[in-house]
Design a protein around this motif. Structure first.
Motif, PDB file in Angstrom:
ATOM      1  N   HIS A   1      45.326  -7.859  38.102  1.00 14.30           N
ATOM      2  CA  HIS A   1      45.146  -7.238  39.408  1.00 14.30           C
ATOM      3  C   HIS A   1      44.214  -8.076  40.254  1.00 14.30           C
ATOM      4  CE1 HIS A   1      47.104  -3.527  38.626  1.00 14.30           C
ATOM      5  NE2 HIS A   1      46.454  -3.379  37.505  1.00 14.30           N
ATOM      6  N   PRO A   2      44.548  -8.280  41.526  1.00 15.86           N
ATOM      7  CA  PRO A   2      43.604  -8.985  42.407  1.00 15.86           C
ATOM      8  C   PRO A   2      42.209  -8.341  42.419  1.00 15.86           C
ATOM      9  CG  PRO A   2      45.752  -8.910  43.445  1.00 15.86           C
ATOM     10  CD  PRO A   2      45.847  -8.078  42.196  1.00 15.86           C
ATOM     11  N   ALA A   3      42.101  -7.019  42.605  1.00 15.41           N
ATOM     12  CA  ALA A   3      40.756  -6.440  42.708  1.00 15.41           C
ATOM     13  C   ALA A   3      40.768  -4.919  42.559  1.00 15.41           C
ATOM     14  CB  ALA A   3      40.127  -6.812  44.052  1.00 15.41           C
ATOM     15  N   ASP A   4      39.672  -4.378  42.008  1.00 14.73           N
ATOM     16  CA  ASP A   4      39.463  -2.928  41.944  1.00 14.73           C
ATOM     17  C   ASP A   4      39.320  -2.382  43.373  1.00 14.73           C
ATOM     18  OD1 ASP A   4      39.266  -3.562  39.282  1.00 14.73           O
ATOM     19  OD2 ASP A   4      37.263  -2.713  38.986  1.00 14.73           O
ATOM     20  N   PHE A   5      39.574  -1.092  43.522  1.00 16.85           N
ATOM     21  CA  PHE A   5      39.403  -0.402  44.813  1.00 16.85           C
ATOM     22  C   PHE A   5      40.196  -1.069  45.933  1.00 16.85           C
ATOM     23  CE2 PHE A   5      35.370   0.343  42.462  1.00 16.85           C
ATOM     24  CZ  PHE A   5      35.532   1.691  42.232  1.00 16.85           C
ATOM     25  N   THR A   6      41.390  -1.520  45.631  1.00 14.61           N
ATOM     26  CA  THR A   6      42.289  -2.034  46.667  1.00 14.61           C
ATOM     27  C   THR A   6      43.601  -1.262  46.522  1.00 14.61           C
ATOM     28  OG1 THR A   6      42.996  -3.849  45.249  1.00 14.61           O
ATOM     29  CG2 THR A   6      41.241  -4.322  46.832  1.00 14.61           C
ATOM     30  N   PRO A   7      44.332  -1.092  47.630  1.00 12.96           N
ATOM     31  CA  PRO A   7      45.403  -0.083  47.621  1.00 12.96           C
ATOM     32  C   PRO A   7      46.553  -0.348  46.648  1.00 12.96           C
ATOM     33  CG  PRO A   7      45.302  -1.261  49.736  1.00 12.96           C
ATOM     34  CD  PRO A   7      44.092  -1.646  48.966  1.00 12.96           C
ATOM     35  N   VAL A   8      47.141  -1.544  46.705  1.00 10.04           N
ATOM     36  CA  VAL A   8      48.325  -1.775  45.853  1.00 10.04           C
ATOM     37  C   VAL A   8      47.935  -1.685  44.373  1.00 10.04           C
ATOM     38  CG1 VAL A   8      50.160  -3.395  45.227  1.00 10.04           C
ATOM     39  CG2 VAL A   8      49.479  -3.162  47.619  1.00 10.04           C
ATOM     40  N   CYS A   9      46.807  -2.301  44.017  1.00  7.35           N
ATOM     41  CA  CYS A   9      46.356  -2.309  42.625  1.00  7.35           C
ATOM     42  C   CYS A   9      46.197  -0.887  42.086  1.00  7.35           C
ATOM     43  CB  CYS A   9      45.023  -3.045  42.503  1.00  7.35           C
ATOM     44  SG  CYS A   9      45.160  -4.782  42.972  1.00  7.35           S
TER      45      CYS A   9
ATOM     46  N   LYS B   1      56.857   4.798  23.395  1.00  9.89           N
ATOM     47  CA  LYS B   1      58.128   5.102  22.724  1.00  9.89           C
ATOM     48  C   LYS B   1      58.791   3.826  22.210  1.00  9.89           C
ATOM     49  CE  LYS B   1      61.347   7.022  25.397  1.00  9.89           C
ATOM     50  NZ  LYS B   1      61.754   7.971  26.461  1.00  9.89           N
ATOM     51  N   ARG B   2      58.564   2.723  22.906  1.00  9.70           N
ATOM     52  CA  ARG B   2      59.160   1.436  22.535  1.00  9.70           C
ATOM     53  C   ARG B   2      58.204   0.579  21.693  1.00  9.70           C
ATOM     54  NH1 ARG B   2      61.080   3.420  27.165  1.00  9.70           N
ATOM     55  NH2 ARG B   2      63.244   2.993  27.752  1.00  9.70           N
ATOM     56  N   GLY B   3      57.059   1.152  21.301  1.00 12.28           N
ATOM     57  CA  GLY B   3      56.091   0.403  20.488  1.00 12.28           C
ATOM     58  C   GLY B   3      55.391  -0.693  21.270  1.00 12.28           C
ATOM     59  N   VAL B   4      55.241  -0.484  22.572  1.00 12.00           N
ATOM     60  CA  VAL B   4      54.693  -1.529  23.441  1.00 12.00           C
ATOM     61  C   VAL B   4      53.276  -1.144  23.882  1.00 12.00           C
ATOM     62  CG1 VAL B   4      54.981  -2.774  25.627  1.00 12.00           C
ATOM     63  CG2 VAL B   4      56.989  -2.146  24.256  1.00 12.00           C
ATOM     64  N   LYS B   5      52.322  -2.068  23.718  1.00 11.39           N
ATOM     65  CA  LYS B   5      50.955  -1.852  24.183  1.00 11.39           C
ATOM     66  C   LYS B   5      50.785  -2.340  25.620  1.00 11.39           C
ATOM     67  CE  LYS B   5      48.930  -2.325  19.619  1.00 11.39           C
ATOM     68  NZ  LYS B   5      48.005  -3.126  18.791  1.00 11.39           N
ATOM     69  N   VAL B   6      49.756  -1.846  26.264  1.00 13.25           N
ATOM     70  CA  VAL B   6      49.487  -2.201  27.664  1.00 13.25           C
ATOM     71  C   VAL B   6      48.037  -2.659  27.769  1.00 13.25           C
ATOM     72  CG1 VAL B   6      49.228  -1.229  29.991  1.00 13.25           C
ATOM     73  CG2 VAL B   6      51.209  -0.600  28.596  1.00 13.25           C
ATOM     74  N   LEU B   7      47.816  -3.752  28.489  1.00 17.39           N
ATOM     75  CA  LEU B   7      46.457  -4.261  28.685  1.00 17.39           C
ATOM     76  C   LEU B   7      46.322  -4.774  30.127  1.00 17.39           C
ATOM     77  CD1 LEU B   7      43.735  -4.944  27.314  1.00 17.39           C
ATOM     78  CD2 LEU B   7      44.703  -7.144  26.655  1.00 17.39           C
ATOM     79  N   GLY B   8      45.432  -4.131  30.890  1.00 18.67           N
ATOM     80  CA  GLY B   8      45.191  -4.551  32.270  1.00 18.67           C
ATOM     81  C   GLY B   8      44.082  -5.597  32.328  1.00 18.67           C
ATOM     82  N   PHE B   9      44.029  -6.335  33.429  1.00 18.39           N
ATOM     83  CA  PHE B   9      42.978  -7.335  33.653  1.00 18.39           C
ATOM     84  C   PHE B   9      42.578  -7.271  35.123  1.00 18.39           C
ATOM     85  CE2 PHE B   9      43.264 -10.372  30.025  1.00 18.39           C
ATOM     86  CZ  PHE B   9      44.414  -9.901  29.419  1.00 18.39           C
ATOM     87  N   SER B  10      41.268  -7.320  35.387  1.00 16.85           N
ATOM     88  CA  SER B  10      40.868  -7.667  36.752  1.00 16.85           C
ATOM     89  C   SER B  10      39.521  -8.348  36.684  1.00 16.85           C
ATOM     90  CB  SER B  10      40.848  -6.453  37.681  1.00 16.85           C
ATOM     91  OG  SER B  10      39.548  -6.006  37.909  1.00 16.85           O
ATOM     92  N   CYS B  11      39.144  -9.010  37.767  1.00 20.92           N
ATOM     93  CA  CYS B  11      37.930  -9.819  37.749  1.00 20.92           C
ATOM     94  C   CYS B  11      36.678  -9.003  38.019  1.00 20.92           C
ATOM     95  CB  CYS B  11      38.045 -10.953  38.745  1.00 20.92           C
ATOM     96  SG  CYS B  11      39.158 -12.206  38.132  1.00 20.92           S
TER      97      CYS B  11
ATOM     98  N   ILE C   1      41.221  -1.982  30.226  1.00 19.08           N
ATOM     99  CA  ILE C   1      41.249  -2.977  31.308  1.00 19.08           C
ATOM    100  C   ILE C   1      40.171  -4.021  31.025  1.00 19.08           C
ATOM    101  CG2 ILE C   1      41.072  -3.352  33.800  1.00 19.08           C
ATOM    102  CD1 ILE C   1      41.643  -0.375  34.159  1.00 19.08           C
ATOM    103  N   VAL C   2      40.591  -5.269  30.928  1.00 16.02           N
ATOM    104  CA  VAL C   2      39.661  -6.357  30.650  1.00 16.02           C
ATOM    105  C   VAL C   2      38.859  -6.664  31.918  1.00 16.02           C
ATOM    106  CG1 VAL C   2      39.500  -8.817  30.069  1.00 16.02           C
ATOM    107  CG2 VAL C   2      41.171  -7.354  28.887  1.00 16.02           C
ATOM    108  N   ALA C   3      37.556  -6.864  31.733  1.00 15.67           N
ATOM    109  CA  ALA C   3      36.686  -7.265  32.844  1.00 15.67           C
ATOM    110  C   ALA C   3      36.500  -8.779  32.790  1.00 15.67           C
ATOM    111  CB  ALA C   3      35.336  -6.570  32.720  1.00 15.67           C
ATOM    112  N   ASP C   4      36.622  -9.425  33.942  1.00 19.04           N
ATOM    113  CA  ASP C   4      36.526 -10.889  33.965  1.00 19.04           C
ATOM    114  C   ASP C   4      35.707 -11.344  35.176  1.00 19.04           C
ATOM    115  OD1 ASP C   4      37.032 -13.579  33.355  1.00 19.04           O
ATOM    116  OD2 ASP C   4      38.916 -13.584  34.481  1.00 19.04           O
ATOM    117  N   PRO C   5      34.450 -10.832  35.294  1.00 22.28           N
ATOM    118  CA  PRO C   5      33.673 -11.145  36.503  1.00 22.28           C
ATOM    119  C   PRO C   5      33.381 -12.633  36.663  1.00 22.28           C
ATOM    120  CG  PRO C   5      32.330  -9.967  34.884  1.00 22.28           C
ATOM    121  CD  PRO C   5      33.741  -9.931  34.379  1.00 22.28           C
ATOM    122  N   ASN C   6      33.337 -13.386  35.566  1.00 23.93           N
ATOM    123  CA  ASN C   6      33.048 -14.822  35.679  1.00 23.93           C
ATOM    124  C   ASN C   6      34.297 -15.682  35.833  1.00 23.93           C
ATOM    125  OD1 ASN C   6      30.308 -14.221  35.349  1.00 23.93           O
ATOM    126  ND2 ASN C   6      30.570 -14.159  33.117  1.00 23.93           N
ATOM    127  N   ARG C   7      35.478 -15.037  35.941  1.00 22.18           N
ATOM    128  CA  ARG C   7      36.758 -15.754  36.140  1.00 22.18           C
ATOM    129  C   ARG C   7      37.078 -16.695  34.978  1.00 22.18           C
ATOM    130  NH1 ARG C   7      35.053 -12.365  40.086  1.00 22.18           N
ATOM    131  NH2 ARG C   7      36.460 -12.416  41.863  1.00 22.18           N
TER     132      ARG C   7
END
Lengths: 221, 221
Positions: B44-52, B68-78, B99-105
């Motif tokens: 995701h480009p950024a927290d607190f933004t509309p599309v995200c 149901k399909r045995g699929v995991k989900v992992l979000g990322f934003s900076c 959701i992974v935090a990546d403040p240092n890019r």
């Protein structure tokens, strides 16, 4: 690695088979073809293979949708022009857009669209099932990278185009699962004061638990 | 450039905010999280933004479909973990995936998912709206690379997953615009003799102008 969104498509010289009504080979450069229109460029692993043939036909069936939006279409595969000439008879829908021939793999290497796993029966490299939407500035705006086993969804290509074209005209973006006619969101860079002038039709700010007012919906034609 | 289909996702150590019911920060590596399941990783480009925010909520709403399909989900934003903690209250649907935090890019740079154009208000780099479907072998099977203005279509993610999972089990592929229940095509590497044994339910070879018999449809459950 591959060229990705934001990158300019290199202005390569290509050899093209145009339409299926007569045999006509042309050479031109990619930017000459784009001519500052929106353009869809899409790559196929190989001629005379099942998924590619259904995709070639669907792209032909959707051509009026693309033309209505001022969007050009350009196919690519590594087979030669003679092969394309035979192949384009097979899809159910008549193929009238050009298909670039790349038998020497020059283009897929320069565009970095080589499939990392797949090889043809002679051990030659094959392209992945990549589709890029190129903007009027020759830059890639959106990419779908599908493997050989998964045919693309042309409805999603049209939906994405509608989003890209709307948001290039207005300071709006499209929410998840948006479809034409649904409300769009106003870009965060636009203040409420600016939004009032920019969108005289009005907008609605969604109340959020965080108390922030960034989720503003409006409708544009 | 970016990591692309066929590439192994690097086994980075990440910092994660898990769920929204209690504040819990975890560190683990990406491969530990994948644990040889199919996994969707999305940026995701950024927290607190509309599309995200609409995407975060839609991914939460579709979570039962993925599970149901045995699929995991992992979000990322900076943004950082504290920001994620506040942000995940905003979507309409409760976010229970991490959701992974990546403040240092560090992560977007190592995964090459930096948006070439977008910067935040402090001039920091932002990730593109990338979504990769990762297979049980930790390799990227399919990628959607959308720009900030265009929210993803989660229905297309589910459709693509169904295609990938079916074609990893059987020697089949899905034609353009395929949806679950539609016939699939038999891979060109399978001879007609093999296909007869492999698909006892039978298959239908489409007659084509080229006279070649590569377009063979069958149904698999």
């Amino acid at each position: 690695p591959g060229i990705t969104i934001g990158d300019t498509v290199p202005n390569l010289e290509v050899e093209i088979k145009y339409g299926n009504s007569h045999f006509c080979v042309l050479n031109f450069t990619l930017h000459d073809y784009f001519k500052n229109s929106w353009t869809i460029i899409f790559f196929h692993p190989a001629d005379f293979t099942p998924v590619c043939t259904t995709e070639l036909g669907k792209m032909a069936a959707y051509l009026p949708e693309f033309e209505k939006r001022g969007v050009k279409v350009l196919g690519f595969s590594c087979d030669d022009v003679q092969s394309h000439e035979e192949w384009i008879k097979d899809p159910r829908c008549k193929v009238t857009y050009p298909i670039v021939a790349d038998p020497n793999r020059k283009i897929i290497k320069q565009l970095n669209m080589v499939d990392p796993d797949k090889k043809d029966s002679s051990g030659n490299q094959l392209p992945s099932r990549a589709l890029h939407i190129v903007g009027p500035d020759n830059k890639i705006k959106l990419s779908f990278l599908y493997p050989a086993c998964t045919g693309r969804n042309i409805n999603e290509v049209v939906r994405a185009l509608d989003s890209l074209q709307k948001s290039s005209k207005y300071k709006v973006a499209t929410p998840a699962n948006w479809k034409p006619g649904d409300p769009m969101v106003i870009c965060p860079s636009v203040t409420n004061e600016e939004a009032e002038k920019m969108f005289p039709q009005g907008f609605e700010t969604q109340k959020l638990p965080s108390g922030k007012d960034y989720l503003r919906f409006t409708c544009v034609n």
